[in-house]
Structures are given as C-alpha cells and as structure tokens.
Design a protein around this motif. Structure first.
Motif, PDB file in Angstrom:
ATOM      1  N   UNK B  45       0.892  -1.257   0.081  1.00 28.37           N
ATOM      2  CA  UNK B  45       0.021   0.127  -0.038  1.00 28.37           C
ATOM      3  C   UNK B  45       0.862   1.315  -0.025  1.00 28.37           C
ATOM      4  N   UNK B  47       3.535   1.542  -2.120  1.00 25.52           N
ATOM      5  CA  UNK B  47       4.288   1.428  -3.180  1.00 25.52           C
ATOM      6  C   UNK B  47       3.582   1.413  -4.508  1.00 25.52           C
ATOM      7  N   UNK B  48       2.090   1.174  -4.288  1.00 30.25           N
ATOM      8  CA  UNK B  48       1.125   1.132  -5.558  1.00 30.25           C
ATOM      9  C   UNK B  48      -0.190   1.475  -5.033  1.00 30.25           C
ATOM     10  N   UNK B  49      -0.816   2.215  -6.217  1.00 34.89           N
ATOM     11  CA  UNK B  49      -2.259   2.669  -5.942  1.00 34.89           C
ATOM     12  C   UNK B  49      -3.186   1.516  -5.756  1.00 34.89           C
TER      13      UNK B  49
END
Lengths: 185, 148
Positions: B45, B47-49
């Motif tokens: 969470x 590191x990435x949408x």
C-alpha cells in the motif's frame, strides 16, 4: 580502494533515507486523505486519489538510492553492491516503522479524518454508478482495512509486512545506488 | 563461466521470487483462502495505488499491485534469474544507466499523458512499460555475478 577495515557507520544514511521515504509517502498520503475527505464526491475525486498515489510509489522505491548516495557522498567512499543491498534493506524496514508512526500519530491528532475519508470514498463510488456487486466488494475491503488499521495486531502485522516489502524493494534500489554512486568503475 | 558473490545473487533471487508471488495477491490461492490472506494488499500500500480497474485479476480478485508494478516485479525476477545468460551481453555501465533513466522517464511520461487525457493507456501498455523497466534494473547487474 578497500574500505572494509575502516568503513564508517551507515546508520545516519539509513535514517535519512528512511525518514525521507516515510515523510513523503506518509505526508502525501495524509494530504491526499484531507483532499478526499474535504472534496465534493465526484469522478474527479476518484481519479485524483488514484493518480496522486503513483507519486508516493516513486518515493517508496528510492529510499535505497537516497541512503546509498548519501553514504557514498558523505564519506567519499566506494562499497560493494552487497553493502548497498544491506543499507537499502535497513532503510526500507526503518521507513515502514516511521511511516506507521507518522500515520498513527496523525490519526490521534485528527481522528475524524479517516471517518470522513471513507465516507466520501464510498459516496463517490455510489455517485459514479459503480455496479452494486463491485461496490459491495469495495466497501467490504475498505471496512476490513479500516478495522485492521485500528487494532494493535493489525498495526503490527501492517508494519511487519510493509517492512518486508519495503525492505526487499529498497535492497534492490540500494544495489542500484551502490552501482551508480559507489562503484569503482 | 565463473560465478562469484553467490550469497547475494541467491538471496536477491529468492527475495525477487517471494516479492513476485506476494504481488500476485490473495487470488493466487483461490477464492476460498483469499480472505485469510487479505493482508497481502497491506504490503504494497505504500508502493502502489492498487486500483482494481488498473490491475490484473486472479480468481476474480485484483492482484496486490497494478499492471505496471506486476510487470516491474515479474520482469526483474525473470531478468535476475536469467543473469547467467544476460552476462553475455556486453554493455557499458553508462549505457545501462541511460536505459534505466530513459525507462523511468518513459513510465512517468505515460502516467502524466494519461493523467492529462493526452492519451489513454491500457493494462497491456502499462504492463509492457513496467516489464521494460524491471528488465533494465536486472540488466544493470549483468556483469556482477557471472563472467565468461
């Protein structure tokens, strides 16, 4: 140059890298939550919340590069990619702890933020006409995440899993940093 | 062929495999077990949408990362495991860094172009750009572990 015998401590660099990652990812996350919690529910809101986050991704990844660059430049030394991986790994793990502390502190300062954020996100999803089954799934996921974020076990598990993932990716970026900034080539 | 710095190579290989499996998300384990390992999403969470409509799905559940990120992790893992073969490619560090920076810029341009409605990217284009980026990271280390 052989720095093995007299290598200076890398902990300052680890802390600087970790704090940078935690402040930016945590800070941007909180700003985004305020934006979502305060904005009028709309499609734009969904798009902005989805597209602001990639910016935080980048900063989550670069902790290893920041720490290894700082270490190499501060002491003007070269070191192996293995040491870069170790510095990156520690940076990622410490960043996960810092990011959790920052977000938990902020939730204590403004407990209504999370409530407003979730309410507005759910309302926005209803407004854009998301299919009911998909909407129910999304709401269930949000409720689950929210419940986890409020329990001590959930917070500890969150820190652990974030430390593992951030540790691994920052170990890789730490190797990149060592290769670029601390290589003898 | 000589193989040096074995511990680091094997540790990173294992870490890359673990990371890729985690990134595939709870759907990998089938729908009935998925709810028990929902925490896999928490790991990424920061590191990435993790938007469902921008991610591939397994067993009807979105992966723990978007299509671009799964491309990065998957290609890095594949590239790392293929380093014994990639070590035969002779490219200078300067060029490898150039490729890496170029692909970071290309990915950022893709995100920006999509954000301002200049073009619409798809799951496949994002996967392709992420794959190239992941591969360029692995390629950076092609002269570190194996020498002919």
């Amino acid at each position: 140059m052989d720095n093995e015998q007299t290598a200076p401590s890398y902990w300052n660099s680890v802390l600087i890298g970790a704090l940078t990652v935690a402040l930016i990812t945590g800070g941007l996350g909180i700003i985004l939550m305020y934006y979502v919690a305060g904005a009028e529910p709309s499609m734009t809101l969904m798009v902005v919340s989805g597209l602001t986050l990639p910016l935080t991704c980048l900063f989550g990844l670069v902790g290893g590069v920041i720490a290894t660059r700082h270490y190499a430049k501060t002491f003007d030394i070269t070191f192996t990619i293995g040491q870069g991986a170790l510095i990156g790994l520690l940076t990622g793990a410490v960043a996960a702890i810092f990011a959790t502390v920052i977000s938990q502190l902020w939730m204590m300062i403004d407990p209504a933020l999370m409530e407003n954020f979730y309410e507005n996100m759910i309302y926005s999803m209803e407004q854009i006409g998301m299919p009911q089954a998909q909407l129910n799934d999304a709401i269930d996921n949000m409720e689950q995440t929210r419940a986890q974020q409020q329990s001590l076990g959930g917070i500890a598990l969150g820190v652990l899993i974030n430390a593992i993932v951030l540790g691994i990716v920052n170990a890789i970026t730490g190797m990149i940093g060592a290769k670029i900034f601390a290589s003898e080539e | 062929m000589q193989f040096q710095n074995r511990k680091l190579y094997i540790s990173v290989a294992l870490a890359a495999v673990v990371l890729f499996i985690m990134a595939l998300g709870p759907g990998l384990y089938g729908h009935e077990y998925a709810s028990q390992i929902y925490w896999l999403y928490d790991g990424f969470d920061l590191l990435c949408h993790q938007l469902g409509d921008r991610s591939y799905h397994l067993s009807g559940m979105p992966m723990a990362v978007c299509s671009r990120c799964i491309g990065i992790y998957g290609a890095f893992m594949a590239g790392w495991l293929l380093l014994p073969f990639l070590s035969r490619i002779n490219i200078s560090l300067k060029w490898k860094i150039g490729w890496l920076i170029g692909l970071i810029i290309l990915n950022l341009a893709d995100v920006t172009g999509n954000l301002f409605d200049i073009w619409s990217n798809t799951l496949e284009t994002r996967l392709a750009l992420g794959t190239l980026l992941g591969l360029s990271v692995a390629l950076l280390f092609n002269d570190e572990f194996f020498s002919n």
